[in-house]
Design an enzyme around this catalytic site. Structure first.
Site, short mmCIF file in Angstrom:
data_model
loop_
_atom_site.label_atom_id
_atom_site.label_comp_id
_atom_site.label_asym_id
_atom_site.label_seq_id
_atom_site.Cartn_x
_atom_site.Cartn_y
_atom_site.Cartn_z
N SER A 125 0.84 -1.20 0.00
CA SER A 125 0.00 0.00 0.00
C SER A 125 0.88 1.25 0.00
CB SER A 125 -0.85 -0.03 1.27
OG SER A 125 -1.44 1.23 1.51
N TYR A 149 -1.52 -1.09 11.01
CA TYR A 149 -1.80 -1.62 9.67
C TYR A 149 -0.62 -1.33 8.74
CZ TYR A 149 -3.57 -1.64 4.87
OH TYR A 149 -3.70 -1.84 3.51
N LYS A 153 2.38 -3.82 6.66
CA LYS A 153 2.75 -3.81 5.23
C LYS A 153 4.28 -3.63 5.09
CE LYS A 153 -1.32 -4.31 3.41
NZ LYS A 153 -1.67 -5.62 2.85
P1 NAD Z 1 -10.97 -7.11 1.40
O1 NAD Z 1 -11.16 -7.09 2.88
O2 NAD Z 1 -12.14 -6.85 0.54
O3 NAD Z 1 -10.32 -8.51 0.97
C1 NAD Z 1 -9.49 -9.26 1.82
C2 NAD Z 1 -9.97 -10.69 1.80
O4 NAD Z 1 -9.12 -11.48 2.62
C3 NAD Z 1 -11.40 -10.85 2.35
O5 NAD Z 1 -12.18 -11.60 1.43
C4 NAD Z 1 -11.20 -11.63 3.66
O6 NAD Z 1 -12.29 -12.49 3.94
C5 NAD Z 1 -9.92 -12.39 3.36
N1 NAD Z 1 -9.14 -12.77 4.53
C6 NAD Z 1 -8.75 -11.97 5.57
N2 NAD Z 1 -8.02 -12.68 6.44
C7 NAD Z 1 -7.93 -13.95 5.96
C8 NAD Z 1 -7.31 -15.15 6.42
N3 NAD Z 1 -6.64 -15.18 7.56
N4 NAD Z 1 -7.43 -16.27 5.67
C9 NAD Z 1 -8.13 -16.25 4.51
N5 NAD Z 1 -8.73 -15.15 4.02
C10 NAD Z 1 -8.64 -14.01 4.75
O7 NAD Z 1 -9.79 -6.09 1.09
P2 NAD Z 1 -9.30 -5.50 -0.31
O8 NAD Z 1 -9.69 -4.07 -0.36
O9 NAD Z 1 -9.67 -6.40 -1.42
O10 NAD Z 1 -7.73 -5.51 -0.07
C11 NAD Z 1 -6.92 -6.60 -0.45
C12 NAD Z 1 -5.50 -6.36 -0.02
O11 NAD Z 1 -5.04 -5.12 -0.58
C13 NAD Z 1 -5.31 -6.22 1.49
O12 NAD Z 1 -4.11 -6.86 1.86
C14 NAD Z 1 -5.22 -4.73 1.71
O13 NAD Z 1 -4.45 -4.42 2.85
C15 NAD Z 1 -4.52 -4.28 0.44
N6 NAD Z 1 -4.81 -2.88 0.12
C16 NAD Z 1 -6.10 -2.48 -0.03
C17 NAD Z 1 -6.36 -1.14 -0.31
C18 NAD Z 1 -7.78 -0.66 -0.47
O14 NAD Z 1 -8.01 0.54 -0.48
N7 NAD Z 1 -8.79 -1.51 -0.63
C19 NAD Z 1 -5.31 -0.23 -0.44
C20 NAD Z 1 -4.00 -0.67 -0.30
C21 NAD Z 1 -3.76 -2.02 -0.02
C1 UD1 Z 2 -6.85 5.30 3.73
C2 UD1 Z 2 -5.89 4.71 4.73
C3 UD1 Z 2 -4.72 4.08 4.00
C4 UD1 Z 2 -5.20 3.08 2.94
C5 UD1 Z 2 -6.14 3.83 1.99
C6 UD1 Z 2 -6.70 2.99 0.90
C7 UD1 Z 2 -6.16 6.19 6.70
C8 UD1 Z 2 -5.51 7.21 7.57
N1 UD1 Z 2 -5.43 5.75 5.63
O1 UD1 Z 2 -6.17 6.32 3.05
O2 UD1 Z 2 -3.88 3.41 4.91
O3 UD1 Z 2 -4.11 2.55 2.22
O4 UD1 Z 2 -7.24 4.35 2.78
O5 UD1 Z 2 -7.61 2.07 1.40
O6 UD1 Z 2 -7.28 5.75 6.94
N2 UD1 Z 2 -12.35 11.68 3.34
C9 UD1 Z 2 -13.34 12.57 3.70
N3 UD1 Z 2 -14.47 12.07 4.24
C10 UD1 Z 2 -14.68 10.73 4.46
C11 UD1 Z 2 -13.66 9.83 4.08
C12 UD1 Z 2 -12.49 10.34 3.54
O7 UD1 Z 2 -13.19 13.78 3.53
O8 UD1 Z 2 -15.75 10.34 4.99
C13 UD1 Z 2 -11.12 12.22 2.72
C14 UD1 Z 2 -9.83 11.91 3.48
O9 UD1 Z 2 -9.57 12.91 4.43
C15 UD1 Z 2 -8.83 11.86 2.33
C16 UD1 Z 2 -9.63 11.32 1.15
O10 UD1 Z 2 -10.99 11.57 1.46
O11 UD1 Z 2 -8.39 13.15 2.00
C17 UD1 Z 2 -9.44 9.82 0.93
O12 UD1 Z 2 -9.71 9.14 2.15
P1 UD1 Z 2 -9.72 7.54 2.25
O13 UD1 Z 2 -10.62 6.99 1.19
O14 UD1 Z 2 -10.06 7.19 3.65
O15 UD1 Z 2 -8.25 7.11 1.86
P2 UD1 Z 2 -6.84 7.58 2.50
O16 UD1 Z 2 -7.04 8.51 3.62
O17 UD1 Z 2 -5.98 8.02 1.36
#
Ligand code: NAD
Ligand code: UD1
Length: 339
Positions: A125, A149, A153
């Site tokens: 991330s 968190y 990572k």
């Molecule tokens: P998500 O929660 O939708 O998907 C994660 C999946 O992992 C879920 O289906 C959950 O049931 C499964 N899971 C969790 N723990 C498990 C375990 N111990 N064994 C088996 N399955 C398990 O999340 P996502 O948004 O799809 O994110 C996927 C990955 O990407 C994560 O590692 C997250 O940290 C990373 N990531 C997500 C974002 C984002 O904004 N969504 C941003 C940066 C990184």
């Molecule tokens: C968050 C996580 C980050 C993660 C990323 C993607 C935090 C501090 N960081 O980042 O670790 O990798 O999501 O999943 O939570 N905002 C509003 N109102 C809301 C929600 C968000 O104004 O109700 C604003 C936030 O202040 C920010 C932007 O929208 O400026 C994006 O927010 P968000 O979607 O939560 O993502 P990040 O903060 O970038």
């Protein structure tokens, strides 16, 4: 074609990557315990792809079982999505995060070593850049963490580097996602957060549906053009295709890499609100409120290394991200629970 294991493949990003892998000719196998996803996603994937989704239900912490799954499906590569991802929860429950994210990665890597599979794509991330010194952020920027968190990572990235030193035949792609949003254009799969969404786009879609009265815009005094926070929003289908490109490089060239997956373009909260209103033809009432603790002003990627190493770049616009997020949410007002 090569079988690819998707840990956490039933989740938001994993389910979209499942489709891209199938389209690229791979045989994806989902491994998920459904801790943060719904089994109905499997029927949706079948409806989109015309093929039953292969899913192993269980926990990535169960090393012998994961090893058995790797062997039985003759897995040639793994994409590790499984983990917990809520920043606030990680501050309140750090042990949950260290156990599931770090424990899960150790367990998976051990199972892979035992089964003789050393090809791994890891969901990292942009959070590993902490509060960046400057933007756009390139991959050699300093890494830090501001919450458990983010710490998981960072540590997993370091564990993978150590494993590559010990096992030079391992091939690892670390993908640092910026802000994934949007949904598959079918409207059948998308992001389905439990409880009150923490992230901007799912909150906006719920406001547009009338499920919440207004959006709170966290901070309007940042040093950005309109004072609201700027982020690099990337369409989840672009992100999914980035995984396919990374796997191809690992499998075909054997080269390991760490790259940003972002668009290189920053958008403010108010720009996203306006783009969403245009895409949905719905108003998104908002209130300007103080900054959210821990937030930073301006985060966007330098996406050039991904283009150079993977031959991949994001192509979908903010308008598409909003239109697809809206299609998913308006057709599934309560997410997969309507299925
Ligand atoms: P998500 O929660 O939708 O998907 C994660 C999946 O992992 C879920 O289906 C959950 O049931 C499964 N899971 C969790 N723990 C498990 C375990 N111990 N064994 C088996 N399955 C398990 O999340 P996502 O948004 O799809 O994110 C996927 C990955 O990407 C994560 O590692 C997250 O940290 C990373 N990531 C997500 C974002 C984002 O904004 N969504 C941003 C940066 C990184
Ligand atoms: C968050 C996580 C980050 C993660 C990323 C993607 C935090 C501090 N960081 O980042 O670790 O990798 O999501 O999943 O939570 N905002 C509003 N109102 C809301 C929600 C968000 O104004 O109700 C604003 C936030 O202040 C920010 C932007 O929208 O400026 C994006 O927010 P968000 O979607 O939560 O993502 P990040 O903060 O970038």
């Amino acid at each position: 074609m090569t079988s690819i294991l998707l840990t956490g493949g039933a989740g938001y990003i994993g389910s979209h990557t499942y489709i891209s892998l199938l389209e690229a000719g791979y045989t994806p196998v989902i491994l998920d315990n459904f801790a943060n996803s719904h089994p109905a996603v499997l029927e949706r994937l079948q409806a989109i792809t015309g093929r039953p989704a292969v899913c192993e239900r269980g926990d990535v912490l169960d090393t012998p079982w994961v090893e058995e799954v790797l062997r039985r499906h003759r897995i040639g590569g793994v994409v590790h999505f499984a983990g917990d991802k809520a920043v606030g929860e990680s501050v309140a429950k750090p042990l949950k995060y260290y156990r599931n994210n770090l424990g899960g990665a150790v367990s998976l890597m051990q199972a892979m070593e035992n089964a003789g599979c050393g090809t791994l794509v890891f969901s990292s991330s942009a959070t590993v850049y902490g509060d960046p010194q400057s933007v756009p952020i390139a991959e050699d920027a300093a890494r830090s963490h501001t919450n458990p968190y983010g710490h998981t990572k960072l540590v997993i990235e370091d564990m993978l580097a150590a494993q590559r030193v010990a096992q030079p035949d391992w091939k690892v792609a670390v993908l640092r996602y910026f802000n994934p949003v949007g949904a598959h254009p079918s409207g059948l799969i998308g992001e389905d957060p439990s409880g009150i969404p923490n992230n901007l786009m799912p909150f906006i879609t719920q406001v547009a549906l009338g499920q919440r009265p207004h959006l709170q815009v966290f901070g309007s005094d940042y040093p950005t053009p309109d004072g609201t926070g700027v982020r690099d929003y990337i369409h989840v289908c672009d992100l999914a295709e980035g995984h396919v490109a990374a796997l191809k490089v690992l499998l075909e060239s054997g080269r390991s890499l760490s790259v940003n997956l972002g668009t290189g373009q920053g958008h403010s909260v108010l720009e996203v609100v306006r783009a969403f209103e245009a895409a949905s033809s719905r108003p998104v009432p908002f209130q300007l409120v103080p900054r959210r603790p821990g937030d930073v002003a301006n985060v966007y990627a330098d996406p050039r290394l991904a283009q150079e190493l993977l031959g991949w770049r994001a192509t979908r616009t903010l308008a598409q991200m909003c239109a697809d997020a809206w299609r998913w949410q308006s057709r599934n007002p309560t997410g997969y629970r309507t299925a």
